[in-house]
Scaffold this motif. Structure first.
Motif, PDB file in Angstrom:
ATOM      1  N   GLU A   1      20.344-176.950  13.966  1.00  0.00           N
ATOM      2  CA  GLU A   1      21.178-176.654  12.798  1.00  0.00           C
ATOM      3  C   GLU A   1      21.697-175.219  12.850  1.00  0.00           C
ATOM      4  OE1 GLU A   1      18.730-177.593   9.435  1.00  0.00           O
ATOM      5  OE2 GLU A   1      18.718-179.734   9.922  1.00  0.00           O
ATOM      6  N   THR A   2      20.825-174.286  13.214  1.00  0.00           N
ATOM      7  CA  THR A   2      21.242-172.887  13.300  1.00  0.00           C
ATOM      8  C   THR A   2      22.268-172.698  14.409  1.00  0.00           C
ATOM      9  OG1 THR A   2      19.098-172.179  12.464  1.00  0.00           O
ATOM     10  CG2 THR A   2      20.425-170.506  13.561  1.00  0.00           C
ATOM     11  N   LEU A   3      22.058-173.350  15.546  1.00  0.00           N
ATOM     12  CA  LEU A   3      23.010-173.263  16.651  1.00  0.00           C
ATOM     13  C   LEU A   3      24.371-173.804  16.226  1.00  0.00           C
ATOM     14  CD1 LEU A   3      23.495-172.554  19.639  1.00  0.00           C
ATOM     15  CD2 LEU A   3      22.760-174.888  20.200  1.00  0.00           C
ATOM     16  N   ASP A   4      24.391-174.957  15.561  1.00  0.00           N
ATOM     17  CA  ASP A   4      25.659-175.523  15.099  1.00  0.00           C
ATOM     18  C   ASP A   4      26.352-174.597  14.103  1.00  0.00           C
ATOM     19  OD1 ASP A   4      26.070-177.786  16.598  1.00  0.00           O
ATOM     20  OD2 ASP A   4      25.229-179.167  15.125  1.00  0.00           O
ATOM     21  N   GLN A   5      25.585-174.015  13.175  1.00  0.00           N
ATOM     22  CA  GLN A   5      26.162-173.095  12.201  1.00  0.00           C
ATOM     23  C   GLN A   5      26.714-171.850  12.889  1.00  0.00           C
ATOM     24  OE1 GLN A   5      22.957-172.494   9.459  1.00  0.00           O
ATOM     25  NE2 GLN A   5      23.142-174.533   8.575  1.00  0.00           N
ATOM     26  N   THR A   6      26.009-171.383  13.894  1.00  0.00           N
ATOM     27  CA  THR A   6      26.448-170.206  14.640  1.00  0.00           C
ATOM     28  C   THR A   6      27.747-170.496  15.389  1.00  0.00           C
ATOM     29  OG1 THR A   6      24.184-169.439  14.865  1.00  0.00           O
ATOM     30  CG2 THR A   6      25.776-168.535  16.423  1.00  0.00           C
ATOM     31  N   VAL A   7      27.809-171.663  16.005  1.00  0.00           N
ATOM     32  CA  VAL A   7      29.026-172.059  16.724  1.00  0.00           C
ATOM     33  C   VAL A   7      30.199-172.145  15.759  1.00  0.00           C
ATOM     34  CG1 VAL A   7      30.109-173.993  17.941  1.00  0.00           C
ATOM     35  CG2 VAL A   7      27.836-173.214  18.613  1.00  0.00           C
ATOM     36  N   ALA A   8      29.979-172.746  14.591  1.00  0.00           N
ATOM     37  CA  ALA A   8      31.056-172.865  13.604  1.00  0.00           C
ATOM     38  C   ALA A   8      31.495-171.487  13.111  1.00  0.00           C
ATOM     39  CB  ALA A   8      30.594-173.727  12.432  1.00  0.00           C
ATOM     40  N   ALA A   9      30.536-170.593  12.852  1.00  0.00           N
ATOM     41  CA  ALA A   9      30.863-169.241  12.396  1.00  0.00           C
ATOM     42  C   ALA A   9      31.635-168.476  13.467  1.00  0.00           C
ATOM     43  CB  ALA A   9      29.588-168.477  12.011  1.00  0.00           C
ATOM     44  N   GLU A  10      31.255-168.657  14.728  1.00  0.00           N
ATOM     45  CA  GLU A  10      31.966-167.983  15.826  1.00  0.00           C
ATOM     46  C   GLU A  10      33.396-168.480  15.908  1.00  0.00           C
ATOM     47  OE1 GLU A  10      29.654-168.778  19.308  1.00  0.00           O
ATOM     48  OE2 GLU A  10      28.073-167.381  18.748  1.00  0.00           O
ATOM     49  N   ALA A  11      33.588-169.789  15.760  1.00  0.00           N
ATOM     50  CA  ALA A  11      34.935-170.349  15.832  1.00  0.00           C
ATOM     51  C   ALA A  11      35.787-169.818  14.677  1.00  0.00           C
ATOM     52  CB  ALA A  11      34.874-171.873  15.808  1.00  0.00           C
ATOM     53  N   ASP A  12      35.196-169.749  13.470  1.00  0.00           N
ATOM     54  CA  ASP A  12      35.931-169.219  12.313  1.00  0.00           C
ATOM     55  C   ASP A  12      36.274-167.747  12.509  1.00  0.00           C
ATOM     56  OD1 ASP A  12      35.820-171.655  11.060  1.00  0.00           O
ATOM     57  OD2 ASP A  12      34.167-171.115   9.712  1.00  0.00           O
ATOM     58  N   ALA A  13      35.321-166.970  13.007  1.00  0.00           N
ATOM     59  CA  ALA A  13      35.514-165.522  13.132  1.00  0.00           C
ATOM     60  C   ALA A  13      36.484-165.150  14.248  1.00  0.00           C
ATOM     61  CB  ALA A  13      34.171-164.829  13.369  1.00  0.00           C
ATOM     62  N   THR A  14      36.482-165.932  15.320  1.00  0.00           N
ATOM     63  CA  THR A  14      37.293-165.564  16.483  1.00  0.00           C
ATOM     64  C   THR A  14      38.567-166.377  16.613  1.00  0.00           C
ATOM     65  OG1 THR A  14      36.184-167.143  17.934  1.00  0.00           O
ATOM     66  CG2 THR A  14      35.237-164.913  17.785  1.00  0.00           C
TER      67      THR A  14
END
Length: 188
Positions: free
Chosen positions: A142-155
């Motif tokens: 769950e944390t990995l998926d959230q991190t991936v989503a946050a990275e996509a949003d931020a970058t």
């Protein structure tokens, strides 16, 4: 004792594999884990803590990738740790394999775990260790998926674009660590 767990991530297999073998990048996603150093010989040094009932175990240890097959997307990691209270040791050989799914990838984790010393009295039976491992892996996924989503949003870079990876969201990981430290985490 040996047991198997699996978890799903919403990344295509090629991207998921690159992420999962990047230990310094994903270590903060594992609840209770802290990577403290990477040696010149490729060993990962760190700390890991887990609550088993009323007891919190904290291990200082090392891990190293002993087999890695990028084509088959399999890896073997050997880990060892000593509880900081000198209550025992843990040794594990962990085999990972990645399989494609309709929604991304499934990671299958087979663990051969050996505990020694007084820590073995805290929990009896393979089922409890399997349940703890399943909970930790689910939280990691769950944390990995959230991190991936946050990275996509931020970058603005889609997760499968293969671009450079920003840092893991430390605030999210810190919140989980604080919750764990005050006993708000449910294990099992």
């Amino acid at each position: 004792m040996q047991f198997e767990n699996s978890f799903d991530v919403s990344l295509p297999p090629d991207v998921a594999w690159r992420r999962l073998i990047d230990i310094p990048r994903i270590a903060p996603c594992l609840p209770g884990a802290e990577l403290t150093d990477v040696t010149d010989t490729g060993e990962f040094l760190g700390r890991f803590s887990v609550r088993v009932g009323p007891v919190r175990l904290r291990f200082d240890g090392r891990a190293r990738i002993v087999a890695l097959d990028d084509v088959a997307r399999t890896a073997r990691v050997e880990c060892e740790g000593l509880d900081e209270g000198r209550r025992g040791t843990v040794m594990a050989v962990v085999d990972f394999r990645l399989e494609p799914t309709a929604a991304g990838s499934r990671v299958v984790v087979t663990t051969d775990l050996t505990l020694a010393g007084p820590i073995t009295r805290y929990v009896r039976g393979t089922a409890v260790y399997r349940d703890i491992a399943a909970y930790l892996l689910q939280d990691f996924a769950e944390t990995l998926d959230q991190t991936v989503a946050a990275e996509a949003d931020a970058t603005g870079i889609a997760p499968d674009a293969g671009g450079p990876a920003p840092a893991v969201d430390g605030l999210h990981v810190l919140g989980r660590a604080i919750g764990s430290a005050v006993g708000l985490r449910r294990i099992g």
